[in-house]
Scaffold this motif. Structure first.
Motif, PDB file in Angstrom:
ATOM      1  N   VAL A 101      55.342  32.556  40.485  1.00 53.43           N
ATOM      2  CA  VAL A 101      55.012  33.501  39.757  1.00 53.43           C
ATOM      3  C   VAL A 101      53.584  33.141  38.427  1.00 53.43           C
ATOM      4  CG1 VAL A 101      55.603  35.908  38.389  1.00 53.43           C
ATOM      5  CG2 VAL A 101      56.257  34.634  40.723  1.00 53.43           C
ATOM      6  N   ALA A 102      54.218  31.921  37.565  1.00 54.50           N
ATOM      7  CA  ALA A 102      53.322  31.879  36.633  1.00 54.50           C
ATOM      8  C   ALA A 102      51.868  31.302  36.619  1.00 54.50           C
ATOM      9  CB  ALA A 102      54.138  31.076  35.664  1.00 54.50           C
ATOM     10  N   PHE A 103      51.970  30.393  37.393  1.00 54.19           N
ATOM     11  CA  PHE A 103      51.365  29.526  37.548  1.00 54.19           C
ATOM     12  C   PHE A 103      49.765  30.085  38.466  1.00 54.19           C
ATOM     13  CE2 PHE A 103      53.515  25.756  35.970  1.00 54.19           C
ATOM     14  CZ  PHE A 103      52.104  25.398  34.615  1.00 54.19           C
ATOM     15  N   GLY A 104      50.908  31.132  39.663  1.00 55.50           N
ATOM     16  CA  GLY A 104      49.844  31.845  40.845  1.00 55.50           C
ATOM     17  C   GLY A 104      49.479  32.950  39.275  1.00 55.50           C
ATOM     18  N   SER A 105      50.132  33.726  39.074  1.00 53.56           N
ATOM     19  CA  SER A 105      49.149  34.552  38.180  1.00 53.56           C
ATOM     20  C   SER A 105      48.303  34.549  37.147  1.00 53.56           C
ATOM     21  CB  SER A 105      50.449  35.504  37.666  1.00 53.56           C
ATOM     22  OG  SER A 105      51.407  34.685  36.798  1.00 53.56           O
ATOM     23  N   GLY A 106      48.814  32.824  36.169  1.00 52.02           N
ATOM     24  CA  GLY A 106      47.291  33.091  35.696  1.00 52.02           C
ATOM     25  C   GLY A 106      46.281  32.309  36.107  1.00 52.02           C
ATOM     26  N   SER A 159      58.103  38.289  44.777  1.00 55.63           N
ATOM     27  CA  SER A 159      57.204  37.569  43.838  1.00 55.63           C
ATOM     28  C   SER A 159      55.592  37.367  43.196  1.00 55.63           C
ATOM     29  CB  SER A 159      57.361  36.299  44.578  1.00 55.63           C
ATOM     30  OG  SER A 159      59.239  35.909  44.173  1.00 55.63           O
ATOM     31  N   TRP A 160      54.899  37.729  44.773  1.00 59.68           N
ATOM     32  CA  TRP A 160      53.677  38.176  44.999  1.00 59.68           C
ATOM     33  C   TRP A 160      52.768  39.027  44.000  1.00 59.68           C
ATOM     34  CZ3 TRP A 160      50.584  33.204  44.847  1.00 59.68           C
ATOM     35  CH2 TRP A 160      51.420  33.025  44.900  1.00 59.68           C
ATOM     36  N   ALA A 161      54.311  40.322  44.248  1.00 56.72           N
ATOM     37  CA  ALA A 161      53.706  41.096  44.478  1.00 56.72           C
ATOM     38  C   ALA A 161      53.856  41.504  42.232  1.00 56.72           C
ATOM     39  CB  ALA A 161      54.360  42.834  44.940  1.00 56.72           C
ATOM     40  N   VAL A 162      54.506  40.381  41.984  1.00 56.28           N
ATOM     41  CA  VAL A 162      54.619  41.051  40.293  1.00 56.28           C
ATOM     42  C   VAL A 162      53.639  39.456  39.682  1.00 56.28           C
ATOM     43  CG1 VAL A 162      56.426  38.894  38.749  1.00 56.28           C
ATOM     44  CG2 VAL A 162      57.016  40.887  40.041  1.00 56.28           C
ATOM     45  N   ALA A 163      53.150  38.358  40.336  1.00 56.94           N
ATOM     46  CA  ALA A 163      52.025  37.461  40.384  1.00 56.94           C
ATOM     47  C   ALA A 163      50.493  38.830  40.222  1.00 56.94           C
ATOM     48  CB  ALA A 163      51.973  36.436  40.904  1.00 56.94           C
ATOM     49  N   LEU A 164      50.485  39.518  41.561  1.00 56.09           N
ATOM     50  CA  LEU A 164      49.635  39.774  41.674  1.00 56.09           C
ATOM     51  C   LEU A 164      48.870  41.023  40.222  1.00 56.09           C
ATOM     52  CD1 LEU A 164      46.790  40.430  42.757  1.00 56.09           C
ATOM     53  CD2 LEU A 164      48.097  42.658  44.151  1.00 56.09           C
TER      54      LEU A 164
END
Length: 338
Positions: A101-106, A159-164
């Motif tokens: 989540v941290a690196f994906g959303s970053g 997780s990917w929803a939170v990252a987005l």
């Protein structure tokens, strides 16, 4: 875009066109910095735990056992919870979602910041005004309350929803800095020469503008990742995300719910807090190293300062080094002394 107020240093340190180097050379210069090496090593260790943590976990993180509230031991490396669940297994299983989540959303937020910031700084007319207004709107929006509202309205918060959600609320600061740098670069002589030669806008942006923004983009990526790390832990700690998906914030949520601090169960809340602090420190060290590469005023370390002192130069942080010279002697004073 830094923690300790070095954002002006990044914003003022727009590299000259002649200083553009190949990515390989930039990488070698960055790896020569001790702060960058330490930060990358810590991040690599956490990524290794994220990949193999599920196999290293000694127990199932959801497994209940009669060994409740046990301190660290050989059977339970970081002790157990009130239901006998192994805390070390929960941390190892929760490392992968945090890193993704941290690196994906970053990364997503940095791409959005690049598109909006570079386009808003290079284009003119109504397109520039619209992109600037969009950036200003997201700048004034409170990020954490907006994330809580959006995440709570989703039918399933994975997780990917939170990252987005984090990426869509965390790109504005990077876009503002990239827009300021692009506004400075588009008036440079090399950009005007490229336009006079008839080069297309796409080629100017990708081959003239973006290479000069490499360090600024890297800083934006690192600091947006740090923001995303704190955001995903915060959302999990307050119970917005799914409590069945383990991450460091979920461990802290259950520790706070069971009053671990008041009951002195230090092995429940200190390990996840240390993981968050160490990973945040690693990202900050990488950012400081990038700042030292981008800003010549920050490159003087202890070795460089000693070398300047031997040359009679007194280094002063934030100012141009001044050479100290002996005052001129008056010939009349020499005659009197003689």
């Amino acid at each position: 875009m830094t923690i300790l107020g070095t954002d002006t240093a990044v914003a003022d340190a727009s590299p000259a066109p002649a200083a553009v180097r190949s990515p390989r050379r930039i990488g070698r210069r960055l790896l020569a910095n001790a702060k960058v090496r330490i930060g990358l090593t810590i991040v690599a260790v956490f990524w290794l735990l994220a990949i193999v943590g599920a196999w290293l976990a000694p127990h199932d993180p959801n497994e209940l056992s009669p060994d409740t509230l046990q301190g660290p031991s050989a059977g339970h490396w970081l002790g157990t919870t009130t239901t006998g669940q192994d805390i070390a297994s929960q941390l190892l299983a929760g490392t992968r979602p945090v890193m993704l989540v941290a690196f994906g959303s970053g990364a997503i937020a940095t791409v959005i910041a690049m598109v909006v910031g570079v386009a808003g700084g290079f284009l003119s007319g109504w397109a520039e005004e619209v992109l600037s207004m969009l950036t200003n709107i997201f700048l004034v929006l409170p990020a954490v309350p907006l994330m809580i509202i959006v995440a709570s309205q989703l039918p399933q918060v994975g997780s990917w929803a939170v990252a987005l959600v984090i990426a869509l609320t965390g790109w504005a600061w990077g876009a503002r800095i990239l827009r300021a740098q692009t506004l400075s670069l588009r008036a440079r002589d090399f950009v005007q020469a490229a336009r006079a030669n008839g080069e297309s806008t796409r080629r100017i942006v990708f081959f003239e503008i973006i290479p000069n923004l490499a360090t600024v983009i890297a800083t934006s990526l690192v600091m947006t990742t740090l923001f995303a790390l704190l955001a995903v832990v915060t959302l999990s700690f307050i119970g917005v995300t799914s409590l069945s998906d383990w991450n460091w914030g979920t461990v802290l949520y259950w520790a706070q719910t069971q009053q671990a601090l008041q009951r002195g169960l230090w092995w429940w809340f200190i390990p996840p807090g240390l993981c968050i602090a160490i990973l945040g420190m690693a990202l900050a060290l990488i950012n400081f190293g990038i700042d030292e590469y981008a800003n010549p005023r920050l490159r003087i370390g202890s070795v460089g300062a000693a070398r300047l002192r031997r040359q009679g130069i007194r280094p002063r942080v934030g100012f141009t080094p001044v050479r100290r010279t002996a005052p001129a002697r008056d010939p009349l004073d020499e005659r009197r002394a003689g």
